[in-house]
Design an enzyme around this catalytic site. Structure first.
Site, PDB file in Angstrom:
ATOM      1  N   TYR A 221     -29.589   3.877  65.907  1.00 16.32           N
ATOM      2  CA  TYR A 221     -30.391   4.578  64.909  1.00 16.32           C
ATOM      3  C   TYR A 221     -30.027   6.058  64.919  1.00 16.32           C
ATOM      4  O   TYR A 221     -29.918   6.657  65.988  1.00 16.32           O
ATOM      5  CB  TYR A 221     -31.874   4.478  65.268  1.00 16.32           C
ATOM      6  CG  TYR A 221     -32.730   3.641  64.370  1.00 16.32           C
ATOM      7  CD1 TYR A 221     -33.432   4.210  63.320  1.00 16.32           C
ATOM      8  CD2 TYR A 221     -32.864   2.280  64.599  1.00 16.32           C
ATOM      9  CE1 TYR A 221     -34.259   3.440  62.519  1.00 16.32           C
ATOM     10  CE2 TYR A 221     -33.696   1.503  63.804  1.00 16.32           C
ATOM     11  CZ  TYR A 221     -34.388   2.085  62.765  1.00 16.32           C
ATOM     12  OH  TYR A 221     -35.198   1.329  61.977  1.00 16.32           O
TER      13      TYR A 221
ATOM     14  N   GLY B 253     -34.210  -8.954  46.869  1.00 16.68           N
ATOM     15  CA  GLY B 253     -34.970  -9.110  45.628  1.00 16.68           C
ATOM     16  C   GLY B 253     -34.147  -9.286  44.386  1.00 16.68           C
ATOM     17  O   GLY B 253     -34.692  -9.294  43.273  1.00 16.68           O
TER      18      GLY B 253
ATOM     19  N   LEU C  93     -32.379 -12.006  43.497  1.00 18.48           N
ATOM     20  CA  LEU C  93     -32.269 -13.390  43.036  1.00 18.48           C
ATOM     21  C   LEU C  93     -33.605 -13.996  42.637  1.00 18.48           C
ATOM     22  O   LEU C  93     -33.648 -14.934  41.838  1.00 18.48           O
ATOM     23  CB  LEU C  93     -31.640 -14.265  44.133  1.00 18.48           C
ATOM     24  CG  LEU C  93     -30.250 -13.859  44.615  1.00 18.48           C
ATOM     25  CD1 LEU C  93     -29.779 -14.805  45.713  1.00 18.48           C
ATOM     26  CD2 LEU C  93     -29.258 -13.850  43.457  1.00 18.48           C
TER      27      LEU C  93
ATOM     28  N   SER D 238     -44.876  -3.553  56.106  1.00 17.10           N
ATOM     29  CA  SER D 238     -43.913  -4.502  55.541  1.00 17.10           C
ATOM     30  C   SER D 238     -44.478  -5.915  55.494  1.00 17.10           C
ATOM     31  O   SER D 238     -45.333  -6.301  56.288  1.00 17.10           O
ATOM     32  CB  SER D 238     -42.617  -4.481  56.352  1.00 17.10           C
ATOM     33  OG  SER D 238     -42.873  -4.723  57.730  1.00 17.10           O
TER      34      SER D 238
ATOM     35  N   THR E 227     -34.660  -8.871  53.342  1.00 18.15           N
ATOM     36  CA  THR E 227     -33.812  -7.778  53.849  1.00 18.15           C
ATOM     37  C   THR E 227     -33.120  -8.117  55.163  1.00 18.15           C
ATOM     38  O   THR E 227     -32.475  -7.262  55.748  1.00 18.15           O
ATOM     39  CB  THR E 227     -34.652  -6.501  54.067  1.00 18.15           C
ATOM     40  OG1 THR E 227     -35.724  -6.787  54.974  1.00 18.15           O
ATOM     41  CG2 THR E 227     -35.222  -5.992  52.757  1.00 18.15           C
ATOM     42  N   ARG E 228     -33.259  -9.343  55.662  1.00 17.57           N
ATOM     43  CA  ARG E 228     -32.693  -9.734  56.970  1.00 17.57           C
ATOM     44  C   ARG E 228     -33.179  -8.772  58.055  1.00 17.57           C
ATOM     45  O   ARG E 228     -32.401  -8.117  58.748  1.00 17.57           O
ATOM     46  CB  ARG E 228     -31.168  -9.754  56.930  1.00 17.57           C
ATOM     47  CG  ARG E 228     -30.586 -10.842  56.062  1.00 17.57           C
ATOM     48  CD  ARG E 228     -29.066 -10.870  56.127  1.00 17.57           C
ATOM     49  NE  ARG E 228     -28.588 -11.217  57.459  1.00 17.57           N
ATOM     50  CZ  ARG E 228     -28.386 -12.450  57.894  1.00 17.57           C
ATOM     51  NH1 ARG E 228     -28.649 -13.477  57.119  1.00 17.57           N
ATOM     52  NH2 ARG E 228     -27.923 -12.671  59.109  1.00 17.57           N
ATOM     53  N   ALA E 229     -34.475  -8.726  58.222  1.00 14.09           N
ATOM     54  CA  ALA E 229     -35.101  -7.740  59.102  1.00 14.09           C
ATOM     55  C   ALA E 229     -34.861  -8.039  60.579  1.00 14.09           C
ATOM     56  O   ALA E 229     -34.519  -9.157  60.975  1.00 14.09           O
ATOM     57  CB  ALA E 229     -36.606  -7.697  58.831  1.00 14.09           C
ATOM     58  N   SER E 230     -35.066  -7.006  61.382  1.00  9.05           N
ATOM     59  CA  SER E 230     -34.966  -7.118  62.835  1.00  9.05           C
ATOM     60  C   SER E 230     -36.179  -6.424  63.443  1.00  9.05           C
ATOM     61  O   SER E 230     -36.694  -5.454  62.878  1.00  9.05           O
ATOM     62  CB  SER E 230     -33.676  -6.469  63.341  1.00  9.05           C
ATOM     63  OG  SER E 230     -33.576  -6.558  64.753  1.00  9.05           O
TER      64      SER E 230
ATOM     65  N   ARG F  80     -42.268  12.391  60.015  1.00  7.17           N
ATOM     66  CA  ARG F  80     -41.373  12.624  58.879  1.00  7.17           C
ATOM     67  C   ARG F  80     -42.152  13.050  57.645  1.00  7.17           C
ATOM     68  O   ARG F  80     -41.784  14.002  56.952  1.00  7.17           O
ATOM     69  CB  ARG F  80     -40.588  11.345  58.586  1.00  7.17           C
ATOM     70  CG  ARG F  80     -39.684  11.415  57.370  1.00  7.17           C
ATOM     71  CD  ARG F  80     -39.301  10.041  56.900  1.00  7.17           C
ATOM     72  NE  ARG F  80     -40.470   9.284  56.481  1.00  7.17           N
ATOM     73  CZ  ARG F  80     -40.468   7.981  56.224  1.00  7.17           C
ATOM     74  NH1 ARG F  80     -39.366   7.284  56.372  1.00  7.17           N
ATOM     75  NH2 ARG F  80     -41.573   7.367  55.831  1.00  7.17           N
TER      76      ARG F  80
END
Length: 405
Positions: free
Chosen positions: A324, A116, A118, A55, A63-66, A262
């Protein structure tokens, strides 16, 4: 134009401001590259999402990540001082890089979480810290998931949370015990060591009920020692035991391995993905139980026999936590496995919201969750988002399909 203080160039696109403990970076930089460049000069941002090797900084903002270490360093909105966004109407920016500003609604927060729609984030000034003098892993084993959640709640209440504290339920513990990859990978070593610890130290725990927490402490040697003491004392009151530093390290690194497991599953007719939410403390256990039950129920209705649904508590706050969910099933007999997954995940999201959870904690809305957005933020709130979009991007140049229909 921002007037910048004396600076030190780290990289052609990265400028360090030592006196302000900040760094100005072009937003396309990948997270792990940013941390590597800063570490050369003895600094870090501390922002460490699971996706750090893929990322970008601009993606974190959009995305206002954490990150996994948000207890010490904060989420992306806590780390950002200033950023530029190029839109069809011009560049959105402030005229100064100050720690706080009261100048009407914060224009940065119109962009954070806009995914994404704007414009493009091109440059970010964010906080940095000196590299911690001490980083130490730890781990805990609890007799039941309920005890583990209660412990995390108390740690948050006493505000002594380490940089990272993550609790996995018994389903994930059992999954790890069942995986037998060749050689001694991080995953296998962690589970083998934990199994040995279980046999020799805590025979009284039921292996079908116990859960595991991994810890990461960061700070000065004195701060880490004090935190360790308090956290382990709290854990003991909830029936928890320390499972050692090495298990904590392996468990922490395991987070980065899950995405690869995964991808491997697809080759064996297993579709798997994760989704997350934030939820008040008093609803964590009910939400976890009901969402997993709903997933199993919806799979059964569709004739899916082999199902895996599990959860973990990954971030803690004063008033709640991030949870999660990992969900996987065998799609060998299904003609449209991806569509079936999206159906079930949407129904699971309905269950999340019905049980007091949010539309998302940090994964965002994207395309598959936008049906829930208006209900989450109200009709006037949705109208505000649309109004900003119509002004900033009237021709819908950034019409990527996220958030808005």
């Amino acid at each position: 134009m921002i007037r910048r203080p004396p600076r030190s160039t780290l990289f052609p696109y990265t400028t360090l401001f030592r006196s302000n403990l900040s760094v100005c970076v072009e937003a396309g930089i990948i997270g792990q590259d940013l941390e590597r460049l800063l570490s050369i000069r003895g600094y870090c941002t501390g922002h460490e999402p699971d996706s750090i090797e893929f990322s970008s900084l601009g993606g974190w903002v959009a995305t206002r990540a954490s990150g996994m270490k948000k207890n010490v360093y904060g989420n992306i909105e806590d780390l950002v001082i200033h950023f530029k966004t190029v839109t069809p109407m011009g560049v959105i920016e402030k005229n100064c890089q100050v720690p706080r500003m009261s100048g009407g609604p914060d224009v940065h927060h119109f962009v954070m979480g806009s995914e994404g729609t704007l414009g493009v984030v091109t440059e970010v000034i964010m906080k940095i810290r000196p590299l911690p003098l001490c980083s130490k892993y730890g781990s805990l084993v609890f007799p039941k998931f309920e005890a583990g959640v209660a412990c995390l709640r108390e740690v948050a209440k006493q505000r002594c949370a380490p940089a990272s504290i993550r609790l996995v339920d018994n389903d994930q513990f059992q999954f790890g015990m069942a995986v037998k990859p060749g050689g001694k990978s991080v995953f296998a070593s962690f589970m083998d060591s934990l199994k040995s610890f279980y046999v020799t130290k805590i025979k009284g725990f039921n292996p079908n009920e116990l859960c595991v927490a991994t810890l990461l402490f960061e700070g000065s040697h004195e701060e880490v020692a004090a935190q360790e003491k308090r956290v382990y004392e709290i854990a003991k009151t909830f029936g928890g035991f320390s499972a050692g530093e090495e298990n904590g390290k392996r468990g922490y690194l395991l987070t980065f391995v899950i995405a690869y497991i995964r991808d491997l599953g697809i080759q064996h007719y297993v579709v798997a993905e994760s989704f997350e939410t934030s939820v008040p403390w008093d609803r964590v256990l009910t939400l976890c139980s009901n969402v997993k039950l709903r997933i199993h129920e919806e799979c059964r209705k569709r004739g899916i026999k082999t199902v895996f649904a599990t959860c973990r508590v990954t971030q803690t706050y004063d008033s709640g936590a991030c949870v999660y969910f990992y969900f996987a099933y065998n799609f060998h007999t299904l003609s449209h496995p991806v569509e079936v997954y999206e159906e079930i995940e949407a129904l699971a999201r309905e269950e999340v919201i019905a049980n007091g959870g949010s539309i998302s904690h940090h994964h965002g809305v994207g395309k598959i969750r936008k049906q829930f957005l208006e209900n989450s933020i109200s009709k006037p709130g949705m109208g505000m988002i649309k109004a900003v979009k119509e002004y900033v991007d009237p021709q819908n140049i950034f019409g990527n399909g996220n958030l808005l229909s």
